[in-house]
Every structure is written in C-alpha cells, then in structure tokens.
Design a protein around this motif. Structure first.
Motif, PDB file in Angstrom:
ATOM      1  N   LYS A 114      -0.887  88.889  45.877  1.00 39.12           N
ATOM      2  CA  LYS A 114       0.020  88.532  44.791  1.00 39.12           C
ATOM      3  C   LYS A 114       0.433  89.839  44.063  1.00 39.12           C
ATOM      4  O   LYS A 114      -0.318  90.713  44.037  1.00 39.12           O
ATOM      5  CB  LYS A 114      -0.641  87.463  43.781  1.00 39.12           C
ATOM      6  N   PRO A 115       1.711  90.034  43.722  1.00 38.56           N
ATOM      7  CA  PRO A 115       2.914  89.136  43.440  1.00 38.56           C
ATOM      8  C   PRO A 115       3.733  89.269  44.579  1.00 38.56           C
ATOM      9  O   PRO A 115       4.684  88.529  44.635  1.00 38.56           O
ATOM     10  CB  PRO A 115       3.508  89.541  42.239  1.00 38.56           C
ATOM     11  N   GLU A 116       3.394  90.178  45.570  1.00 33.04           N
ATOM     12  CA  GLU A 116       4.433  90.580  46.752  1.00 33.04           C
ATOM     13  C   GLU A 116       4.444  89.315  47.591  1.00 33.04           C
ATOM     14  O   GLU A 116       5.197  88.682  48.209  1.00 33.04           O
ATOM     15  CB  GLU A 116       4.304  91.625  47.470  1.00 33.04           C
ATOM     16  N   ILE A 117       3.164  88.806  48.165  1.00 32.84           N
ATOM     17  CA  ILE A 117       2.877  87.865  49.015  1.00 32.84           C
ATOM     18  C   ILE A 117       2.303  86.943  48.412  1.00 32.84           C
ATOM     19  O   ILE A 117       0.984  86.991  48.066  1.00 32.84           O
ATOM     20  CB  ILE A 117       2.411  88.373  50.352  1.00 32.84           C
ATOM     21  N   VAL A 118       2.612  85.717  48.350  1.00 31.53           N
ATOM     22  CA  VAL A 118       1.538  84.409  47.532  1.00 31.53           C
ATOM     23  C   VAL A 118       1.474  83.251  48.530  1.00 31.53           C
ATOM     24  O   VAL A 118       1.988  83.307  49.777  1.00 31.53           O
ATOM     25  CB  VAL A 118       2.671  83.860  46.629  1.00 31.53           C
ATOM     26  N   GLU A 119       0.505  82.701  48.158  1.00 26.15           N
ATOM     27  CA  GLU A 119       0.131  81.448  48.995  1.00 26.15           C
ATOM     28  C   GLU A 119       1.345  80.434  49.250  1.00 26.15           C
ATOM     29  O   GLU A 119       2.158  80.247  48.427  1.00 26.15           O
ATOM     30  CB  GLU A 119      -0.889  80.452  48.371  1.00 26.15           C
ATOM     31  N   GLY A 120       1.452  80.124  50.467  1.00 30.29           N
ATOM     32  CA  GLY A 120       2.577  79.139  51.006  1.00 30.29           C
ATOM     33  C   GLY A 120       3.701  79.970  51.601  1.00 30.29           C
ATOM     34  O   GLY A 120       4.467  79.352  52.090  1.00 30.29           O
ATOM     35  N   ASP A 121       3.474  81.327  51.597  1.00 30.83           N
ATOM     36  CA  ASP A 121       4.556  82.085  52.059  1.00 30.83           C
ATOM     37  C   ASP A 121       4.311  82.294  53.664  1.00 30.83           C
ATOM     38  O   ASP A 121       3.247  81.944  54.192  1.00 30.83           O
ATOM     39  CB  ASP A 121       4.384  83.621  51.798  1.00 30.83           C
ATOM     40  N   MET A 122       5.350  82.316  54.559  1.00 33.63           N
ATOM     41  CA  MET A 122       5.235  82.490  55.860  1.00 33.63           C
ATOM     42  C   MET A 122       5.522  83.776  56.154  1.00 33.63           C
ATOM     43  O   MET A 122       6.358  84.537  55.659  1.00 33.63           O
ATOM     44  CB  MET A 122       6.285  81.542  56.478  1.00 33.63           C
ATOM     45  N   VAL A 123       4.834  84.645  57.034  1.00 28.18           N
ATOM     46  CA  VAL A 123       4.976  85.880  57.547  1.00 28.18           C
ATOM     47  C   VAL A 123       4.882  85.952  58.971  1.00 28.18           C
ATOM     48  O   VAL A 123       4.090  85.139  59.638  1.00 28.18           O
ATOM     49  CB  VAL A 123       3.774  87.010  56.748  1.00 28.18           C
ATOM     50  N   TYR A 124       5.568  87.093  59.454  1.00 23.67           N
ATOM     51  CA  TYR A 124       5.418  87.280  60.900  1.00 23.67           C
ATOM     52  C   TYR A 124       4.767  88.942  60.926  1.00 23.67           C
ATOM     53  O   TYR A 124       5.107  89.513  60.284  1.00 23.67           O
ATOM     54  CB  TYR A 124       6.896  87.199  61.447  1.00 23.67           C
ATOM     55  N   ILE A 125       3.866  88.699  61.952  1.00 23.13           N
ATOM     56  CA  ILE A 125       2.941  89.907  62.117  1.00 23.13           C
ATOM     57  C   ILE A 125       3.540  90.496  63.429  1.00 23.13           C
ATOM     58  O   ILE A 125       3.418  89.817  64.361  1.00 23.13           O
ATOM     59  CB  ILE A 125       1.439  89.432  61.979  1.00 23.13           C
ATOM     60  N   GLN A 126       3.656  91.696  63.416  1.00 27.49           N
ATOM     61  CA  GLN A 126       4.282  92.406  64.519  1.00 27.49           C
ATOM     62  C   GLN A 126       2.840  93.063  65.115  1.00 27.49           C
ATOM     63  O   GLN A 126       2.367  93.882  64.467  1.00 27.49           O
ATOM     64  CB  GLN A 126       5.378  93.417  64.248  1.00 27.49           C
ATOM     65  N   SER A 127       2.645  93.067  66.514  1.00 28.94           N
ATOM     66  CA  SER A 127       1.628  93.597  66.972  1.00 28.94           C
ATOM     67  C   SER A 127       1.906  95.220  66.887  1.00 28.94           C
ATOM     68  O   SER A 127       2.905  95.422  67.126  1.00 28.94           O
ATOM     69  CB  SER A 127       1.021  93.298  68.385  1.00 28.94           C
ATOM     70  N   CYS A 128       1.099  96.251  66.807  1.00 30.77           N
ATOM     71  CA  CYS A 128       1.132  97.601  66.749  1.00 30.77           C
ATOM     72  C   CYS A 128       0.003  98.322  67.278  1.00 30.77           C
ATOM     73  O   CYS A 128      -1.095  97.785  67.344  1.00 30.77           O
ATOM     74  CB  CYS A 128       1.656  98.004  65.469  1.00 30.77           C
ATOM     75  N   ARG A 129       0.085  99.768  67.470  1.00 26.12           N
ATOM     76  CA  ARG A 129      -0.873 100.510  67.685  1.00 26.12           C
ATOM     77  C   ARG A 129      -1.581 100.903  66.557  1.00 26.12           C
ATOM     78  O   ARG A 129      -0.791 101.229  65.420  1.00 26.12           O
ATOM     79  CB  ARG A 129      -0.347 101.722  68.615  1.00 26.12           C
ATOM     80  N   GLU A 130      -2.655 101.557  66.454  1.00 28.10           N
ATOM     81  CA  GLU A 130      -3.257 102.330  65.291  1.00 28.10           C
ATOM     82  C   GLU A 130      -2.358 103.156  64.688  1.00 28.10           C
ATOM     83  O   GLU A 130      -2.394 103.548  63.302  1.00 28.10           O
ATOM     84  CB  GLU A 130      -4.831 102.637  65.610  1.00 28.10           C
ATOM     85  N   GLU A 131      -1.916 104.027  65.627  1.00 27.70           N
ATOM     86  CA  GLU A 131      -1.173 105.063  65.223  1.00 27.70           C
ATOM     87  C   GLU A 131       0.165 104.935  64.342  1.00 27.70           C
ATOM     88  O   GLU A 131       0.677 105.620  63.558  1.00 27.70           O
ATOM     89  CB  GLU A 131      -0.596 106.085  66.405  1.00 27.70           C
ATOM     90  N   ASP A 132       0.645 103.560  64.595  1.00 28.31           N
ATOM     91  CA  ASP A 132       2.078 103.179  64.022  1.00 28.31           C
ATOM     92  C   ASP A 132       1.579 102.626  62.467  1.00 28.31           C
ATOM     93  O   ASP A 132       2.625 102.574  61.582  1.00 28.31           O
ATOM     94  CB  ASP A 132       2.552 101.805  64.851  1.00 28.31           C
ATOM     95  N   VAL A 133       0.336 102.735  62.113  1.00 29.25           N
ATOM     96  CA  VAL A 133       0.069 102.236  60.701  1.00 29.25           C
ATOM     97  C   VAL A 133       0.110 103.364  59.696  1.00 29.25           C
ATOM     98  O   VAL A 133      -0.600 104.285  59.972  1.00 29.25           O
ATOM     99  CB  VAL A 133      -1.134 101.454  60.822  1.00 29.25           C
ATOM    100  N   GLN A 134       0.672 103.069  58.736  1.00 26.77           N
ATOM    101  CA  GLN A 134       0.837 104.126  57.626  1.00 26.77           C
ATOM    102  C   GLN A 134       0.341 103.674  56.216  1.00 26.77           C
ATOM    103  O   GLN A 134       0.135 102.572  56.111  1.00 26.77           O
ATOM    104  CB  GLN A 134       2.226 104.438  57.359  1.00 26.77           C
ATOM    105  N   THR A 135      -0.130 104.554  55.474  1.00 21.00           N
ATOM    106  CA  THR A 135      -0.639 104.208  54.116  1.00 21.00           C
ATOM    107  C   THR A 135       0.528 103.410  53.459  1.00 21.00           C
ATOM    108  O   THR A 135       1.605 103.900  53.323  1.00 21.00           O
ATOM    109  CB  THR A 135      -0.846 105.375  53.292  1.00 21.00           C
TER     110      THR A 135
END
Length: 154
Positions: free
Chosen positions: A42-63
C-alpha cells in the motif's frame, strides 16, 4: 426463443474469449496473472488488485522495481527492490517499516511487475471459479450440438 438463445450464446462466447485473453494468452508471453492478497505494498498496490508478472532475468531488475519472488515458505511475495547486494536483492514492502529478512536470490525471482489492474481480482475469481468453467464448457458443448443439429437436420 432463437433471439434469446443467440444473445445468451454471445455472452457466453464473450466470457470464454475474455478468459482466454486475460488468463491463458499471457502465459504464452511469460506473463502470469496474480491476485494481490496482502496490503504490504500500500498505497500503490492494495488487496484485491490484479497484477501481471513478467518473467525476467536477474540482470533486468533495477532498484525501485516491484518484483515477485518466492519466500522461504514457498509463498509468492510482491515487494520493491531497494538495493542489490552480493547475496541478492534487498526488498521491502512499501507499507512495511523494515526491509525483508532475507535477500532474494536469482533462483527465487519469479518476475517483475508488468501491469496492475486496481480491484481486478474479482474478475480473476469469477473467471477461474468452478462454476464459470462449467458454464463455459457447457456453452461450448451446446454450440457444438446446435451446429451439428442445424447442419445435418436440413
């Protein structure tokens, strides 16, 4: 009667197409639909939201990215990356006071947040219920029977 049958048939067909579009097709692109069950983001993502997760490589993840990962209990967690260390990603829920206890390793990384639908989990629950699957299966069978009946009764 035939007019009402066509209307109901059209609605059921749209339901089946919606299910395929929102829950089956994304898997072909490495995207996984997930219902949000906690308020740790919360507050950006709350209970009841639906999210889509894109598979990725470790190198693709940023702070600053929101990632999904498997915690030590085998549960999926959705938290923000606050920094990267040798052991893995250090994450924290936006609503939490402290960082998560363990770093997220590359093996535990599921993917990165691609899309969020506010309060969209009702659609997931409705479309993935046993009743809806039975209705969609039955409507498919009815369509097949009607097709063959019309085709061979002439």
């Amino acid at each position: 009667m035939d007019k009402w049958f066509r209307r109901i048939d059209t609605l059921l067909l749209l339901g089946a197409l919606s299910f395929v579009l929102f829950f089956v097709m994304p898997a072909f692109f490495g995207i996984r639909p997930v219902r949000v069950l906690s308020g740790s983001m919360k507050p950006e993502i709350v209970e009841g939201d639906m999210v889509y997760i894109q598979s990725c490589r470790e190198e693709d993840v940023q702070t600053g990215d929101v990632i999904a990962f498997e915690n030590g209990n085998g549960q999926m967690v959705l938290h923000r990356v606050i920094r990267r260390e040798e052991e893995g990603f250090i994450t924290k829920g936006d609503a939490n006071d402290r960082e998560d206890f363990q770093p997220v390793s590359a093996e535990d990384l599921i993917g990165i947040l691609a899309v969020r639908f506010p309060k969209g989990s009702w659609l997931y629950e409705m479309m993935s219920s046993k009743t809806m699957r039975r209705v969609l299966l039955l409507s498919g069978l009815v369509r097949i029977v009607v097709y063959f009946f019309r085709r061979f009764s002439r």
